[in-house]
Design an enzyme around this catalytic site. Structure first.
Site, short mmCIF file in Angstrom:
data_model
loop_
_atom_site.label_atom_id
_atom_site.label_comp_id
_atom_site.label_asym_id
_atom_site.label_seq_id
_atom_site.Cartn_x
_atom_site.Cartn_y
_atom_site.Cartn_z
N ASP A 144 1.78 -6.80 -16.17
CA ASP A 144 2.37 -7.69 -15.17
C ASP A 144 3.84 -8.03 -15.50
OD1 ASP A 144 2.31 -9.29 -12.90
OD2 ASP A 144 0.52 -10.39 -13.51
N ASP A 199 1.73 -10.38 -4.30
CA ASP A 199 0.26 -10.40 -4.28
C ASP A 199 -0.33 -10.45 -2.88
OD1 ASP A 199 0.64 -10.52 -6.96
OD2 ASP A 199 -0.54 -12.35 -7.28
C1 GLA Z 1 0.20 -11.67 -10.83
C2 GLA Z 1 -0.36 -10.32 -10.36
C3 GLA Z 1 -1.77 -10.51 -9.87
C4 GLA Z 1 -2.63 -11.07 -10.99
C5 GLA Z 1 -2.04 -12.36 -11.53
C6 GLA Z 1 -2.73 -12.84 -12.80
O1 GLA Z 1 0.34 -12.55 -9.79
O2 GLA Z 1 0.46 -9.79 -9.36
O3 GLA Z 1 -2.32 -9.29 -9.39
O4 GLA Z 1 -2.73 -10.11 -12.02
O5 GLA Z 1 -0.65 -12.22 -11.82
O6 GLA Z 1 -2.19 -14.03 -13.30
#
Ligand code: GLA
Length: 397
Positions: A144, A199
């Site tokens: 990430d 997301d």
């Molecule tokens: C980010 C990623 C998500 C998830 C969260 C976890 O937002 O884009 O897909 O992995 O972190 O904290």
């Protein structure tokens, strides 16, 4: 001596493990439903359900733990510590459980100092963490981009890619950098898939209100995919984020979401609670004919060919000169589709596709109703409900 020098020079240049993810990876990820609320027992049950529900047989392979698997601190030697309260049997035992069921295991960390959930990030520990994953039997790493102030994305992902390679265990490397620095332009040699956007949330269009922040909807993400399709292919995929099928959208919307992700040759990571999966959700996620569109050996990402008055036509060239066509009703009302195949030439310069239905006839198969639907000599006439799709496979007659 000269030979030894050559080897070490090549290993310096070496980046990702080749030969992995030749088709878009398929699996399950904990995040969309459980966030950090995971634990060993619940996950073991989920693995069992992964198998009993037919997900494994449908082609899903990777069981991925997202954020929240770690304790809040590294140990005194700097090693990551799986949270002992969540994993009383230890992570290795859980990984062995996953492998014993014929699945592959994936895990999550972050290029920054902390993960998005505030757990220890990998910044400064890349090689140590990669060795830890290799020792545990990790097959897939989602990496990430939170808490990365001042970091150069390309460099940070290069370092981790090299660390994975140096640790020696083949790992699918999933870059989760949200598309901020256009990873499709530079990550082909580093990883096997990269997120293209922020997301996803379980909403069809517009934005999805998550209280303190807005997630992207299915259509919001789909709208952003066109420009990078040339960068996808076997071993290196654009990732429009995990699936929200079964997480609150209507049946039609879930079908449309799944269809579009398959048209996009997207990684298919289920993000729903497999225990509570309805028959409808299961039927969507395990529709092998639709999955075959996603997993087609050519690995060409589909694209939006036409959009008018809430109706969109998406195309995905397939192997053996076949083609997937997705008619999507994005509008909030029923639409009557009348489509004369012969009036439109279907062209795609990326894949050299050029189909003139006046010169060749294609058989049509409806991938959701599972019915043969005549051929392209006839005008197609069909009703499509709001937020629904007609997904067709065309094979040359
Ligand atoms: C980010 C990623 C998500 C998830 C969260 C976890 O937002 O884009 O897909 O992995 O972190 O904290």
């Amino acid at each position: 001596m000269a030979f030894a020098c050559l080897i070490s020079w090549q290993s310096l240049l070496a980046q990702k493990f080749e030969g992995l993810a030749q088709k878009p990876p398929m699996g399950f990820n904990t995040w969309n439903t459980f966030q950090t609320n995971i634990n060993e027992q619940m996950l073991k049950n989920m693995v069992d359900t992964f198998i009993s529900s037919g997900m494994r047989d449908a082609g899903y392979q990777y069981f991925v733990l997202d954020d929240g698997w770690m304790a809040m601190q590294r140990d005194s030697s700097g090693n990551l510590v799986p949270d002992p309260a969540k994993f009383p049997g230890g992570m290795k035992k859980f990984v062995d459980y996953v492998h014993a069921k014929g699945l592959k295991f994936g895990i999550y960390n972050c290029a920054g100092t902390l993960t998005c959930g505030g757990y220890p990030g990998t910044r400064g520990y890349e090689y140590q963490d990669a060795r830890f994953y290799a020792a545990m039997g990790v097959d897939y790493l989602k990496y990430d981009w939170c808490n990365t102030d001042g970091l150069n994305a390309r460099e940070a992902y290069t370092t981790m890619s090299k660390a994975i390679k140096a640790a020696g265990r083949p790992v699918v490397f999933s870059l989760c950098e949200w598309g901020n620095h256009k990873p499709w332009e530079w990550a082909t040699g580093l990883g096997h898939l990269w997120r293209t956007t922020g997301d996803i949330g379980a909403g069809f269009d517009g934005v999805v209100n998550k209280g303190t922040w807005s997630a992207m909807s299915v259509m919001g993400i789909a709208d952003k995919q066109g420009e990078m399709r040339q960068y996808a292919g076997p071993g290196h995929w654009n990732d429009p984020d995990m699936l929200e099928v079964g997480n609150g959208m209507t049946f039609n919307e879930d079908k449309a979401h799944f269809s579009l992700w398959c048209m996009l040759a997207a990684p298919l990571m289920a993000g729903n609670d497999l225990h509570k999966m309805s028959d409808q959700t299961k039927a969507i996620l395990t529709n092998k004919d639709v999955i075959a569109i996603d997993q087609d050996a050519l690995g060409i990402e589909g694209f939006k060919y036409y959009a008018f008055d809430g109706l969109e036509i998406w195309l995905k060239p397939l192997s053996n000169n076949s083609l997937a066509v997705c008619f999507l009703n994005r509008s909030d009302r029923h639409q009557k589709l009348v489509y004369d195949w012969k009036a439109h030439q279907l062209k795609d310069t990326l894949s050299n596709m050029n189909i003139d239905f006046n010169k060749s006839t294609y058989r049509i198969f409806d991938l959701w109703s599972k019915k043969a639907a005549s051929n392209t000599d006839r005008v197609l006439k069909v009703d499509i409900k709001a937020h629904d799709v007609l997904l067709l496979r065309l094979d040359k007659q």
